[in-house]
Design an enzyme around this catalytic site. Structure first.
Site, PDB file in Angstrom:
ATOM      1  CD  GLN A   6      -2.924  -1.113   2.317  1.00  0.00           C
ATOM      2  OE1 GLN A   6      -2.792  -0.309   3.235  1.00  0.00           O
ATOM      3  NE2 GLN A   6      -3.869  -2.032   2.303  1.00  0.00           N
ATOM      4  NE  ARG A  54      -6.089  -9.206   9.754  1.00  0.00           N
ATOM      5  CZ  ARG A  54      -6.215  -8.980   8.456  1.00  0.00           C
ATOM      6  NH1 ARG A  54      -5.187  -9.153   7.651  1.00  0.00           N
ATOM      7  NH2 ARG A  54      -7.378  -8.573   7.962  1.00  0.00           N
ATOM      8  CG  ASP A  76      -3.868  -9.629   3.484  1.00  0.00           C
ATOM      9  OD1 ASP A  76      -3.496  -8.983   4.483  1.00  0.00           O
ATOM     10  OD2 ASP A  76      -4.173  -9.082   2.410  1.00  0.00           O
TER      11      ASP A  76
END
Ligand code: S3P
Length: 430
Positions: free
Chosen positions: A167, A342, A311
């Site tokens: 990103q 996470r 991910d």
């Protein structure tokens, strides 16, 4: 909303997963920056990509959506001054990539988001975009959103982001399109290169070596884009097949761009029975992936591998609970800055299900194999955690209850239907 999953299931059958989220975001943004009309088929049905389309619409981009195509009228590098604050929902990709795309334009734009997005770090794009000459204000303070971007007159820079992030790289490259001179990003480890591929396809001069990307400014030309299935969605079903005895799952038309398919290599390294048949070797290659129940073994995962499976690390930790021996995952500290922390949420949920997981500052140590037992688990409003726990629930004994189920809409609205198709008893409830 909660979901309940009955355990000890076998997954079997063939499915297709929704269009890739990362490629859909980029297709929409590059199409909006292009000259001419872009047509995208297989666009992701996720809430995150709907946020990108919504924000682009408020920037004056005309978009039409029908069953087969998203059609975007490009603005040739110049969005309109929006009348209101823009809302990126839960999507950091929308906020970061659009901040970069807007930075060279003489407009003032504020982008906000939901509670989770307001806790995501933006200093990582504020610094390079400011070095290029944009004014980017953290309205939330301390580098947190909302962000106000006052763009115009950028110059290309050479920049090495301190974290491996597609990103951040993409925000800088999109800003570089409207800068003077060339822009170069040197990555810590190579990350997904969808932005580079799509820009090259759109006629922009982009050069890649292993971890360095160089871009020359320019206006992209319009594209006809077919988005492959999302490997990050497919990974849940493939992981389910590998840990539920007797399973075979085939997912067709999945994106297998090597910068993105680290999960398949990690799973194979753990002894996962995975076959890939390449069915399209275009600029974003696709394939048919078959996974079967496997005798898994523990492994060591290094930071470079994490960057290509960022991910899917939670799914690797789930595989590790069913693998013989110890699995060590290192260099995954970035997972603390996702839709939830996470690392902590994976460790606490898997422990509730009976796994032996030690949470470390930048990863996990997991001892396997262990017998998972159904329990009630909390995904902290994080779509990927909710789906990972559903897969764990299919392998566990008894019934697993997953809180915050509605959040799966963020990336994979059809997940329940696909799981049922494969034979899993999963129900939504209050
Ligand atoms: C994405 C990059 C990754 C990933 C996210 C999508 C992208 O984020 O976790 O789901 O589309 O560029 P980071 O760049 O923050 O690692």
């Amino acid at each position: 909303m909660k979901a309940t999953v009955k355990g000890k299931k076998t997954l079997s059958g063939k499915v297709r997963v929704p269009g890739d989220k990362s490629i859909s975001h980029r297709g929409a943004i590059v199409g909006a920056l292009a000259r001419g009309t872009t047509k995208i088929s297989g666009f992701s049905p996720s809430q995150d990509c709907a946020s990108t389309l919504d924000v682009l619409g408020k920037l004056g981009v005309s978009i039409s959506i029908d069953e087969s195509f998203v059609q975007i009228e490009g603005k040739a590098g110049r969005f309109n001054q929006p009348k209101e604050k823009l809302h990126a929902g839960n999507s950091a990709t929308t906020m970061r990539l659009l901040a970069g795309a807007i930075a060279p334009m003489p407009i003032r734009v504020t982008i906000t988001g939901d509670d989770s997005l307001l806790r995501r770090p933006m200093g990582r794009i504020i610094e390079p975009l400011s070095l290029m000459g944009a004014k980017v204000i953290s309205e939330g303070g301390g580098g947190f959103p909302p962000l106000t971007i006052e763009g115009g007159n950028l110059r290309g820079i050479e920049y090495s982001p301190p974290q491996a992030s597609a990103q951040v790289k993409s925000a800088i490259l999109l800003a570089g399109l409207g800068a003077t001179g060339k822009t170069r990003v040197r990555e810590l480890y190579p990350t997904r290169d969808h932005t580079e591929r799509i820009l090259r396809q759109a006629g922009v001069e982009v050069f890649q070596s292993e971890n360095v990307v160089t871009l020359h400014p320019g206006v992209p030309r319009a594209l006809e884009l077919e988005v492959p299935g999302d490997i990050s969605s497919a990974a849940f079903l493939l992981a389910g097949a590998m840990i539920c005895p007797g399973s075979t799952v085939e997912v067709s038309d999945v994106g297998i761009n090597p910068s993105r398919s680290g999960f398949l290599e990690i799973a194979r390294k753990m002894g996962g029975d995975i076959e890939v048949e390449v069915t399209d070797s275009g600029f974003e290659p696709k394939g048919r992936i078959t996974a079967r129940y496997s005798a898994l073994k523990g492994t060591r995962i290094e930071p470079r591998e994490v960057a290509r499976a960022i991910d899917e690390v939670m799914l690797v930790s789930l595989l590790a609970t069913q693998a013989q021996g110890t699995t060590i995952i290192e260099g995954a500290g970035e997972l603390r800055h996702k839709e939830s922390d996470r690392l902590s949420a994976t460790a606490s949920g898997l422990k509730k299900l009976g796994a032996r997981v030690e949470e470390r500052e930048d990863g996990f140590v997991i001892e396997g194999p262990c017998e998972l037992r159904g329990a009630q688990v909390d995904p902290y409003k994080d779509h990927r955690l909710a789906m990972m726990f559903a897969i764990a629930g299919a392998a566990a004994s008894g019934v697993t209850v997953i809180n915050d189920w509605e959040w799966i809409e963020v990336s994979y609205p059809n997940f329940v239907a696909d799981m049922r198709k494969l034979g899993v008893e999963i129900n939504r409830g209050e």
